[in-house]
Design a protein around this motif. Structure first.
Motif, PDB file in Angstrom:
ATOM      1  N   GLU A   1       0.810  -1.221   0.000  1.00 38.78           N
ATOM      2  CA  GLU A   1       0.000   0.000   0.000  1.00 38.78           C
ATOM      3  C   GLU A   1       0.847   1.277   0.000  1.00 38.78           C
ATOM      4  N   GLU A   2       1.833   1.315   0.902  1.00 38.56           N
ATOM      5  CA  GLU A   2       2.646   2.554   1.007  1.00 38.56           C
ATOM      6  C   GLU A   2       3.343   2.853  -0.309  1.00 38.56           C
ATOM      7  N   LEU A   3       3.885   1.811  -0.941  1.00 37.91           N
ATOM      8  CA  LEU A   3       4.578   2.007  -2.220  1.00 37.91           C
ATOM      9  C   LEU A   3       3.615   2.429  -3.322  1.00 37.91           C
ATOM     10  N   TYR A   4       2.459   1.800  -3.371  1.00 33.09           N
ATOM     11  CA  TYR A   4       1.477   2.185  -4.404  1.00 33.09           C
ATOM     12  C   TYR A   4       1.089   3.655  -4.248  1.00 33.09           C
ATOM     13  N   ARG A   5       0.839   4.067  -3.000  1.00 35.28           N
ATOM     14  CA  ARG A   5       0.395   5.457  -2.773  1.00 35.28           C
ATOM     15  C   ARG A   5       1.433   6.458  -3.267  1.00 35.28           C
ATOM     16  N   GLN A   6       2.708   6.103  -3.106  1.00 40.53           N
ATOM     17  CA  GLN A   6       3.759   7.057  -3.471  1.00 40.53           C
ATOM     18  C   GLN A   6       4.151   6.998  -4.944  1.00 40.53           C
ATOM     19  N   THR A   7       3.728   5.968  -5.647  1.00 41.10           N
ATOM     20  CA  THR A   7       4.181   5.831  -7.042  1.00 41.10           C
ATOM     21  C   THR A   7       3.044   5.922  -8.065  1.00 41.10           C
ATOM     22  N   LEU A   8       1.814   5.937  -7.577  1.00 40.33           N
ATOM     23  CA  LEU A   8       0.676   5.975  -8.509  1.00 40.33           C
ATOM     24  C   LEU A   8       0.803   7.148  -9.498  1.00 40.33           C
ATOM     25  N   ALA A   9       1.155   8.315  -8.978  1.00 39.11           N
ATOM     26  CA  ALA A   9       1.215   9.507  -9.827  1.00 39.11           C
ATOM     27  C   ALA A   9       2.316   9.410 -10.883  1.00 39.11           C
ATOM     28  N   LEU A  10       3.301   8.545 -10.648  1.00 40.31           N
ATOM     29  CA  LEU A  10       4.434   8.447 -11.571  1.00 40.31           C
ATOM     30  C   LEU A  10       4.217   7.393 -12.643  1.00 40.31           C
ATOM     31  N   SER A  11       3.164   6.608 -12.484  1.00 43.38           N
ATOM     32  CA  SER A  11       3.042   5.435 -13.352  1.00 43.38           C
ATOM     33  C   SER A  11       2.112   5.701 -14.526  1.00 43.38           C
ATOM     34  N   GLN A  12       2.403   4.999 -15.599  1.00 47.05           N
ATOM     35  CA  GLN A  12       1.617   5.149 -16.836  1.00 47.05           C
ATOM     36  C   GLN A  12       0.684   3.966 -17.042  1.00 47.05           C
ATOM     37  N   ARG A  13       0.929   2.890 -16.307  1.00 47.29           N
ATOM     38  CA  ARG A  13       0.139   1.671 -16.530  1.00 47.29           C
ATOM     39  C   ARG A  13      -0.109   0.955 -15.198  1.00 47.29           C
TER      40      ARG A  13
ATOM     41  N   LYS B   1     -12.445 -17.646 -14.127  1.00 49.21           N
ATOM     42  CA  LYS B   1     -13.193 -18.255 -13.014  1.00 49.21           C
ATOM     43  C   LYS B   1     -12.811 -19.727 -12.988  1.00 49.21           C
ATOM     44  N   GLY B   2     -12.596 -20.260 -11.796  1.00 51.79           N
ATOM     45  CA  GLY B   2     -12.305 -21.693 -11.664  1.00 51.79           C
ATOM     46  C   GLY B   2     -13.542 -22.529 -11.986  1.00 51.79           C
ATOM     47  N   LYS B   3     -13.351 -23.867 -11.973  1.00 56.12           N
ATOM     48  CA  LYS B   3     -14.443 -24.774 -12.378  1.00 56.12           C
ATOM     49  C   LYS B   3     -15.526 -24.911 -11.322  1.00 56.12           C
ATOM     50  N   ASN B   4     -15.146 -24.748 -10.061  1.00 51.26           N
ATOM     51  CA  ASN B   4     -16.112 -25.000  -8.985  1.00 51.26           C
ATOM     52  C   ASN B   4     -16.895 -23.728  -8.643  1.00 51.26           C
ATOM     53  N   ALA B   5     -18.138 -23.939  -8.210  1.00 49.70           N
ATOM     54  CA  ALA B   5     -19.020 -22.804  -7.917  1.00 49.70           C
ATOM     55  C   ALA B   5     -18.400 -21.866  -6.885  1.00 49.70           C
ATOM     56  N   GLU B   6     -17.656 -22.446  -5.923  1.00 52.36           N
ATOM     57  CA  GLU B   6     -17.114 -21.599  -4.850  1.00 52.36           C
ATOM     58  C   GLU B   6     -15.806 -20.896  -5.262  1.00 52.36           C
ATOM     59  N   ASP B   7     -15.283 -21.201  -6.446  1.00 47.87           N
ATOM     60  CA  ASP B   7     -14.029 -20.573  -6.871  1.00 47.87           C
ATOM     61  C   ASP B   7     -14.219 -19.080  -7.111  1.00 47.87           C
ATOM     62  N   LEU B   8     -13.163 -18.330  -6.845  1.00 46.22           N
ATOM     63  CA  LEU B   8     -13.231 -16.884  -7.041  1.00 46.22           C
ATOM     64  C   LEU B   8     -13.293 -16.536  -8.521  1.00 46.22           C
ATOM     65  N   GLU B   9     -14.030 -15.478  -8.831  1.00 45.28           N
ATOM     66  CA  GLU B   9     -13.948 -14.898 -10.169  1.00 45.28           C
ATOM     67  C   GLU B   9     -12.991 -13.717 -10.080  1.00 45.28           C
ATOM     68  N   TYR B  10     -12.152 -13.582 -11.085  1.00 46.70           N
ATOM     69  CA  TYR B  10     -11.200 -12.469 -11.084  1.00 46.70           C
ATOM     70  C   TYR B  10     -10.927 -12.066 -12.526  1.00 46.70           C
ATOM     71  N   HIS B  11     -10.562 -10.800 -12.713  1.00 46.32           N
ATOM     72  CA  HIS B  11     -10.324 -10.277 -14.058  1.00 46.32           C
ATOM     73  C   HIS B  11      -8.903  -9.711 -14.124  1.00 46.32           C
ATOM     74  N   PHE B  12      -8.174 -10.095 -15.165  1.00 46.23           N
ATOM     75  CA  PHE B  12      -6.867  -9.481 -15.413  1.00 46.23           C
ATOM     76  C   PHE B  12      -7.110  -8.236 -16.271  1.00 46.23           C
ATOM     77  N   VAL B  13      -6.819  -7.076 -15.707  1.00 45.53           N
ATOM     78  CA  VAL B  13      -7.152  -5.808 -16.367  1.00 45.53           C
ATOM     79  C   VAL B  13      -5.871  -4.990 -16.567  1.00 45.53           C
ATOM     80  N   ILE B  14      -5.807  -4.314 -17.688  1.00 46.86           N
ATOM     81  CA  ILE B  14      -4.693  -3.365 -17.902  1.00 46.86           C
ATOM     82  C   ILE B  14      -5.290  -1.970 -18.092  1.00 46.86           C
ATOM     83  N   LEU B  15      -4.794  -1.036 -17.304  1.00 46.96           N
ATOM     84  CA  LEU B  15      -5.234   0.362 -17.405  1.00 46.96           C
ATOM     85  C   LEU B  15      -4.044   1.214 -17.842  1.00 46.96           C
ATOM     86  N   ASP B  16      -4.257   2.047 -18.842  1.00 48.43           N
ATOM     87  CA  ASP B  16      -3.216   2.989 -19.262  1.00 48.43           C
ATOM     88  C   ASP B  16      -3.655   4.405 -18.953  1.00 48.43           C
ATOM     89  N   ARG B  17      -2.693   5.206 -18.527  1.00 51.39           N
ATOM     90  CA  ARG B  17      -3.037   6.597 -18.230  1.00 51.39           C
ATOM     91  C   ARG B  17      -3.361   7.325 -19.542  1.00 51.39           C
TER      92      ARG B  17
END
Ligand SMILES: NC(=O)c1ccc[n+]([C@@H]2O[C@H](COP(=O)([O-])OP(=O)(O)OC[C@H]3O[C@@H](n4cnc5c(N)ncnc54)[C@H](OP(=O)(O)O)[C@@H]3O)[C@@H](O)[C@H]2O)c1
Length: 172
Positions: free
Chosen positions: A107-119, A152-168
């Motif tokens: 968290e601390e690193l993200y907060r300090q570098t977010l403004a510097l990042s392009q992706r 999403k995994g095969k089982n109903a209880e498996d987590l759903e997750y998305h791989f996302v890319i954001l560009d500034r």
């Protein structure tokens, strides 16, 4: 020559949680594979607490660890005392000309570098988790989503997750 890119790489829950008790709140092997394939051969920059949570330098990558502790030495890693030094060593030591380094938390690193990042490479976990470390709020109007892979995994209880890319959004 194009400018070196500093990208943030994070997995976060719906409520922006990224960690609890200095650990990841979930076990998602597919996300760990994704992390590995993105970062292999590149420099990775992390805060001292994230390094301790991982417990060892990650092979095949230049590990840059940021701490205010003086005389801290970690075999197999480069220890620096500021974010600015971390970014400088990434640019200077980009031996393979990979052109991109990754800020991998926490968290601390993200907060300090977010403004510097392009992706931002973000794994958006589609569930709420309890936690004590968070990814900062971002202004979505400043970012364009250029990719979203739904998983999403095969089982109903498996987590759903998305791989996302954001560009500034470029200023022009
Ligand atoms: N879900 C994910 O993708 C993800 C990724 C990474 C981490 N995490 C989680 O995030 C949590 C850790 O985040 P955190 O915010 O507590 O810690 P952190 O950002 O990993 O590390 C914080 C430490 O970094 C050093 N530091 C920070 N800013 C500095 C600066 N400007 N100059 C010099 N040193 C600086 C300090 O080390 P010293 O105290 O040694 O001076 C500070 O205590 C854990 O729960 C972890 O599991 C999640």
């Amino acid at each position: 020559m194009t400018a070196h890119r500093f990208s943030l790489l994070v997995a976060m829950a719906k409520n922006r949680v990224i960690g609890i008790n200095n650990q990841l709140p979930w076990y998602l092997p597919d996300d760990l594979k994704h992390f590995k394939s993105l970062t292999m051969g590149h420099a990775i920059v992390m805060g001292r607490k994230t390094y301790e949570s991982i417990g060892r330098p990650l092979p095949g990558r230049m590990n840059v660890i940021v701490t205010r502790q003086q005389h801290c030495k970690i075999p197999g890693a480069l220890v620096v005392s500021s974010i600015e030094s971390a970014l400088r060593v990434c640019e200077e030591h980009d031996a393979t000309d990979s052109g991109e380094s990754f800020i991998i938390g926490g968290e601390e690193l993200y907060r300090q570098t977010l403004a510097l990042s392009q992706r931002i490479y973000v794994t958006e976990i589609q569930s709420v988790f309890e936690g004590d470390a968070f990814f900062p709020e971002i202004d979505r109007t400043e970012w364009i989503e250029i990719e979203r892979q739904k998983r999403k995994g095969k089982n109903a209880e498996d987590l759903e997750y998305h791989f996302v890319i954001l560009d500034r959004q470029s200023a022009t």
